[in-house]
Scaffold this active site. Structure first.
Site, PDB file in Angstrom:
ATOM      1  N   CYS A 176       0.791  -1.184   0.038  1.00 54.86           N
ATOM      2  CA  CYS A 176       0.018  -0.150   0.083  1.00 54.86           C
ATOM      3  C   CYS A 176       0.936   1.250   0.073  1.00 54.86           C
ATOM      4  CB  CYS A 176      -0.713   0.029   1.299  1.00 54.86           C
ATOM      5  SG  CYS A 176      -1.886  -1.274   1.624  1.00 54.86           S
ATOM      6  N   ARG A 206       1.948   2.199  -7.694  1.00 57.19           N
ATOM      7  CA  ARG A 206       1.824   0.950  -6.910  1.00 57.19           C
ATOM      8  C   ARG A 206       0.549   0.298  -7.012  1.00 57.19           C
ATOM      9  NH1 ARG A 206       5.779   1.198  -2.470  1.00 57.19           N
ATOM     10  NH2 ARG A 206       4.363  -0.492  -1.526  1.00 57.19           N
ATOM     11  N   TRP A 237      -3.714  -1.658  -1.468  1.00 54.53           N
ATOM     12  CA  TRP A 237      -3.648  -2.682  -2.037  1.00 54.53           C
ATOM     13  C   TRP A 237      -4.014  -3.980  -1.253  1.00 54.53           C
ATOM     14  CZ3 TRP A 237      -2.214  -4.387  -7.190  1.00 54.53           C
ATOM     15  CH2 TRP A 237      -1.798  -5.819  -7.038  1.00 54.53           C
ATOM     16  N   ASN A 278       0.369  -0.467   6.023  1.00 55.57           N
ATOM     17  CA  ASN A 278       0.821  -1.351   4.806  1.00 55.57           C
ATOM     18  C   ASN A 278       1.613  -2.451   5.487  1.00 55.57           C
ATOM     19  OD1 ASN A 278       2.444  -2.440   2.655  1.00 55.57           O
ATOM     20  ND2 ASN A 278       3.708  -0.748   2.630  1.00 55.57           N
ATOM     21  N   GLY A 279       1.073  -3.592   5.103  1.00 59.13           N
ATOM     22  CA  GLY A 279       1.477  -5.060   5.513  1.00 59.13           C
ATOM     23  C   GLY A 279       0.494  -6.041   5.848  1.00 59.13           C
ATOM     24  N   GLU A 298      10.241 -21.119 -18.771  1.00 61.22           N
ATOM     25  CA  GLU A 298       9.984 -19.527 -18.137  1.00 61.22           C
ATOM     26  C   GLU A 298      11.190 -18.582 -18.440  1.00 61.22           C
ATOM     27  OE1 GLU A 298       7.778 -17.777 -17.414  1.00 61.22           O
ATOM     28  OE2 GLU A 298       8.392 -16.197 -15.718  1.00 61.22           O
ATOM     29  N   LYS A 356      10.929 -15.410 -20.738  1.00 60.52           N
ATOM     30  CA  LYS A 356      11.432 -13.901 -20.303  1.00 60.52           C
ATOM     31  C   LYS A 356      12.547 -13.346 -21.051  1.00 60.52           C
ATOM     32  CE  LYS A 356       9.498 -13.004 -17.589  1.00 60.52           C
ATOM     33  NZ  LYS A 356       8.138 -13.886 -17.146  1.00 60.52           N
ATOM     34  N   GLU A 412      10.576 -11.899 -24.225  1.00 63.68           N
ATOM     35  CA  GLU A 412       9.507 -10.973 -24.217  1.00 63.68           C
ATOM     36  C   GLU A 412      10.214  -9.461 -24.020  1.00 63.68           C
ATOM     37  OE1 GLU A 412       6.423 -11.027 -21.358  1.00 63.68           O
ATOM     38  OE2 GLU A 412       7.444 -12.177 -19.893  1.00 63.68           O
ATOM     39  N   HIS A 454      15.504 -35.288 -30.016  1.00 59.86           N
ATOM     40  CA  HIS A 454      14.192 -35.453 -30.828  1.00 59.86           C
ATOM     41  C   HIS A 454      13.826 -34.386 -31.777  1.00 59.86           C
ATOM     42  CE1 HIS A 454      13.377 -39.388 -28.879  1.00 59.86           C
ATOM     43  NE2 HIS A 454      13.359 -38.544 -27.666  1.00 59.86           N
ATOM     44  N   LYS A 503       0.203  -5.702 -19.605  1.00 64.11           N
ATOM     45  CA  LYS A 503       0.489  -6.177 -18.171  1.00 64.11           C
ATOM     46  C   LYS A 503      -0.883  -7.279 -18.214  1.00 64.11           C
ATOM     47  CE  LYS A 503       2.234  -7.082 -14.560  1.00 64.11           C
ATOM     48  NZ  LYS A 503       3.468  -8.091 -14.565  1.00 64.11           N
TER      49      LYS A 503
HETATM   50  O1  M6R Z   1      -2.115 -12.083 -14.754  1.00 63.66           O
HETATM   51  P1  M6R Z   1      -1.964 -13.284 -15.547  1.00 63.66           P
HETATM   52  O2  M6R Z   1      -0.953 -14.149 -14.492  1.00 63.66           O
HETATM   53  O3  M6R Z   1      -3.103 -14.198 -15.536  1.00 63.66           O
HETATM   54  O4  M6R Z   1      -1.236 -13.270 -17.065  1.00 63.66           O
HETATM   55  C1  M6R Z   1      -0.791 -14.490 -17.529  1.00 63.66           C
HETATM   56  C2  M6R Z   1       0.137 -14.043 -18.639  1.00 63.66           C
HETATM   57  O5  M6R Z   1      -0.197 -12.787 -19.519  1.00 63.66           O
HETATM   58  C3  M6R Z   1       1.365 -13.326 -17.963  1.00 63.66           C
HETATM   59  O6  M6R Z   1       2.040 -14.455 -17.376  1.00 63.66           O
HETATM   60  C4  M6R Z   1       2.595 -13.054 -19.258  1.00 63.66           C
HETATM   61  O7  M6R Z   1       2.957 -14.314 -19.898  1.00 63.66           O
HETATM   62  C5  M6R Z   1       3.728 -12.206 -18.768  1.00 63.66           C
HETATM   63  N1  M6R Z   1       3.863 -11.163 -19.420  1.00 63.66           N
HETATM   64  C6  M6R Z   1       4.899 -12.875 -18.620  1.00 63.66           C
HETATM   65  O8  M6R Z   1       6.092 -12.363 -18.161  1.00 63.66           O
END
Ligand code: M6R
Length: 614
Positions: A2, A27, A80, A104-105, A487, A491, A494, A510, A609
C-alpha cells in the site's frame, strides 16, 4: 504494497496528502483515503475527519471537492488489498475511538487479536487486519491517557505479530503523528517547521530531500519541530538524516533502473509475505486461508493459466503429484475453454493468475463453474475478476507488479503451490510430519538464498554482454526445471526480442539438437537432485556440436565446470523448492541482455500487463 503519506506542520495538509498519494499511484489502487485533524465549527478541540472510498484516487478527489477537510496534521493511504475486498468500509484510514490508523503489511495474528477484542466487547466495521491496530491503540490510550500516543502505540504493537508500516493519529493528542515499522518500508522526511512520513520516497520528494529510514521494530514520534525515534522496548534510537539525490522517476523505482529489476529484488520479501501466517514448523502444516482440500475426495486437480502463470502450474503438477500423490492435469486456459473439458460436480479446478483479469483464464473458470466444478484460484490482485468468479482464492501477497515481465508474481505463485502440496501431502499421509517440518524450515530459508542469488548480478551481467548478440537461445531443464527452462525462454524473448525456446532436456535429441552450433547459447538448469546425471549427459551432446553452455548449477558441483562455458552457482535447496531459486538467475540474465540491447524493459513492444481480451 500500500502507499502511505503523513504530514504535520503549518501548511494545509489535504493537498499535500493528495499529491503524495498521486506520486504513489504507480503502486496500484483499489481504494484510497485520508484522515485530517480539523477544528469542528464552534469547537476549540480538533476532531479527526476521515474521507475514504473504493477505487482510484480520482474517486477520492471527487469526494473531496464536495467536502475537503482542513487541518495541519493528517495522513493518506492508497490500498492494495490483502485482508478484505476493496470496498469503502475496508479503505484506510481506520478509525476507532479517537485513534485513526493507516497500514501497509499483514498482521499475522489478527484473527486471534480480533477474537480477544471481541471478547472485551469491541465491534468492528471492516474486514481488515488494520482495524485491529486502531482498537488496540485506542484501548491503551483510554486506559492511560497520560502515556501519550507514542507509548500507547508501542504497547499495542507489543501484541502484534507480522509486517507493518503504520501511521497513527488521535484527536486526543493533536500535536503528534506516530509511525512504526516492521518489515514494511517507511521513510521520514525532515522539513523546516514540518515533518513527513511515507511508505516511499516519491511521496515526500517535492517537499524535502532530508530523510531518515526507520529500521525494523522502530517507532517515531513526529512533531512540527522534531522527530524522536525509539525501539519497541522504548529505548531512544539515534538516527542521522541523509540526503536523497534521486529524481522523482528514480524514486518511484526505489533507485532501480527498471521496475522489473526492482521486482526481481523484491522476491525474497514477496515470498516471505506469501508464507506469512500460513506455515507452522511446530504443526508441520500449511494453511490455505480457509481452503480445505481433502485428498480422499479429490480425484484429480486441474490447473489452468496463461504465460508465466502456466509455467507455475507446470511446476505445481510436479509438486502436488510428488508430495501429495494427487493426480494433476495442467492446461493453457486458452485451450481448455475450447475443448469442451470433462469436468463437473466433485471435480476441482485451480486457476493461476497474477492480475486476476486474464480473459482466457476467467472464461475457463466460468466454464468449469458452470459445469458444476469447485473453482479455486491463486491470484495476486485481491478481488479482481478471477477471484470473484471463484469459490475460494489463495492470494500471493506479492504486491503490485508493474513490469510487464512477470517475476515476483511467478515465485510467489510457486510458493503458493508448495503450500498446497504440503497441505494435501499432510492430509493424504504421503508427507510425514518430520518431512513437512523440514520442508517448511527450508522454505522459510529461501528468501535469504534468493538475496544471495541476486548478489550474482555482476557475474550474470558479464555473461549477458558476452552472449547478448545471439539470435537464438535454447533453454533446457528436466522435471521441475523443465518449466523453469520454459519460463527462462519466455522472459528472454518478451523483453529482449531474441528468439528463445525452452525444452525438456530429454527431448533435445528429438529435434532441437539440429539447431545447435557454435553460435547457439544453450542455457541449462541443472541443480543437484533428481535427473542431474541425465541432464549432464544431454550436455555432452550439446558440447559435441560446439554449442555454448550457460549452466545454472548448485554450489559445490565439481563436474559442471568441465563441460559448461559459463557456470552460475546457486545455493542448494530441496528439489520441490529449487525452482524458486533457479528461476532467479534466468530472470536476471533476461533482464541484463535486454538492458544491454536497450529495449523498453518495463513495457516491451506488443505486450500488455493484463491481457483482458482473447
Ligand atoms: O495475470 P496473469 O498471470 O493471468 O497473466 C498471464 C500472462 O499474460 C502473463 O504471465 C504473461 O505471460 C507475462 N507477460 C509473462 O511475463
Amino acid at each position: 504494497m500500500c502507499g502511505i503519506v503523513g504530514y504535520i506542520g503549518e501548511r494545509e495538509c489535504t493537498p499535500i496528502l493528495i499529491e503524495g498519494l498521486r506520486r504513489l499511484e504507480y503502486r496500484g489502487y483499489d481504494s484510497a483515503g485520508i484522515a485530517v485533524l480539523e477544528s469542528a465549527a464552534g469547537e476549540s478541540s480538533l476532531l479527526t475527519r476521515v474521507v475514504r472510498c473504493r477505487g482510484k484516487l480520482a474517486n477520492l478527489e471527487a469526494l473531496l471537492t464536495e467536502a475537503r477537510p482542513t487541518g495541519r496534521v493528517g495522513m493518506g493511504h492508497t490500498r492494495w488489498a490483502t485482508h478484505g475486498r476493496p470496498s469503502d468500509e475496508n479503505a484506510h484510514p481506520h478509525k476507532h475511538g479517537s485513534v485513526s490508523v493507516v497500514h501497509n503489511g499483514i498482521i499475522e495474528n489478527y484473527l486471534a487479536l480480533r477474537a480477544e477484542l471481541a471478547g472485551r466487547g469491541h465491534r468492528f466495521s471492516s474486514e481488515t487486519d488494520t482495524e485491529i491496530v486502531a482498537h488496540l491503540i485506542d484501548e491503551e490510550l483510554k486506559a492511560q491517557p497520560q502515556v501519550g500516543l507514542r507509548e500507547a502505540t508501542r504497547r499495542a504493537l507489543g501484541k502484534v505479530q507480522g509486517a507493518y508500516a503504520i501511521v497513527v493519529l488521535s484527536d486526543r493528542t493533536p500535536d503528534v503523528l506516530v509511525t512504526a515499522k516492521n518489515a514494511s518500508p517507511l521513510v521520514l522526511g525532515l522539513g523546516e517547521g514540518e515533518n513527513f512520513v511515507a511508505s516511499d520516497v516519491p511521496a515526500i520528494l517535492p517537499h524535502t530531500k532530508r530523510v531518515m529510514f526507520l529500521e525494523e521494530g522502530e517507532i517515531a514520534e513526529l512533531r512540527r519541530d522534531g522527530i524522536q525515534v525509539i525501539d519497541l522496548a522504548g529505548r531512544p534510537v539515534r538516527r542521522e538524516p541523509r540526503l536523497i539525490e534521486w529524481s522523482a522517476v528514480m524514486a518511484e523505482k526505489a533507485g532501480f533502473k527498471h521496475f522489473m529489476l526492482k521486482e526481481i529484488h523484491e522476491q525474497g520479501r514477496a515470498v516471505t509475505d506469501t508464507l506469512r501466517g500460513r506455515v507452522s514448523i511446530e504443526q508441520a502444516d500449511a494453511l490455505l486461508d480457509g481452503i480445505e482440500l481433502d485428498p480422499q475426495t479429490l480425484k484429480k486437480l486441474t490447473l489452468i493459466a496463461c504465460g508465466t502463470s502456466y509455467h507455475a502450474g507446470l511446476v505445481g503438477k510436479f509438486l502436488i503429484e510428488q508430495i501429495a500423490r494427487v493426480p494433476v492435469e495442467v492446461d493453457l486456459a486458452s485451450e481448455y475453454r475450447y475443448r469442451d473439458p470433462i469436468i463437473g460436480p466433485g471435480d476441482t479446478l485451480l486457476a493461476i493468475s497474477q492480475s486476476g483479469e486474464t480473459a482466457d483464464t476467467l472464461a475457463a473458470v466460468k466454464e468449469a463453474k458452470a459445469k458444476g466444478a469447485q473453482v479455486l484460484c491463486i491470484a495476486n490482485v485481491v478481488d479482481s475478476s478471477i477471484p470473484r468468479a471463484c469459490h475460494h482464492a489463495l492470494y500471493t501477497h506479492a504486491g503490485p507488479e508493474i513490469g510487464v515481465a512477470s517475476t515476483k508474481a511467478f515465485t510467489t505463485q510457486l510458493a503458493a503451490l508448495v503450500l498446497i502440496a504440503i497441505h494435501l501431502g499432510r492430509r493424504s499421509g504421503t508427507l510425514s510430519s518430520n518431512a513437512a517440518a523440514e520442508l517448511i524450515r527450508e522454505f522459510m530459508a529461501l528468501p535469504q538464498k534468493m538475496a544471495d542469488i541476486i548478489g550474482l548480478a555482476p557475474q550474470i551481467q558479464v555473461i549477458a554482454r558476452r552472449y547478448g548478440h545471439a539470435r537464438d537461445f535454447l533453454f533446457l531443464g528436466r522435471g521441475t526445471q523443465y518449466p523453469i527452462a520454459l519460463e527462462g525462454a519466455l522472459k528472454l524473448k518478451e523483453i529482449s526480442y531474441i528468439h528463445a525456446e525452452g525444452y525438456a532436456a530429454g527431448e533435445m535429441k528429438h529435434g532441437p539438437i539440429a539447431l545447435i552450433d557454435a553460435e547457439m547459447p544453450v542455457v541449462v538448469v541443472v541443480p543437484k537432485g533428481p535427473g542431474y546425471e541425465k541432464v549432464m549427459s544431454n550436455l555432452t551432446e550439446v558440447k559435441a556440436r560446439e554449442g555454448k553452455i550457460i549452466a545454472v548449477a548448485t554450489r559445490g558441483d565439481q563436474d559442471i565446470g568441465a563441460i559448461a562455458d559459463e557456470v552460475i552457482l546457486i545455493p542448494e535447496a530441496p528439489a520441490p523448492l529449487a525452482p524458486l531459486l533457479t528461476v532467479v538467475p534466468l530472470q536476471l540474465l533476461a533482464y541484463h541482455i535486454a538492458d544491454f540491447k536497450g529495449t523498453d524493459i518495463d513495457q516491451p513492444r506488443n505486450l500488455a500487463k493484463s491481457v483482458t481480451v482473447e
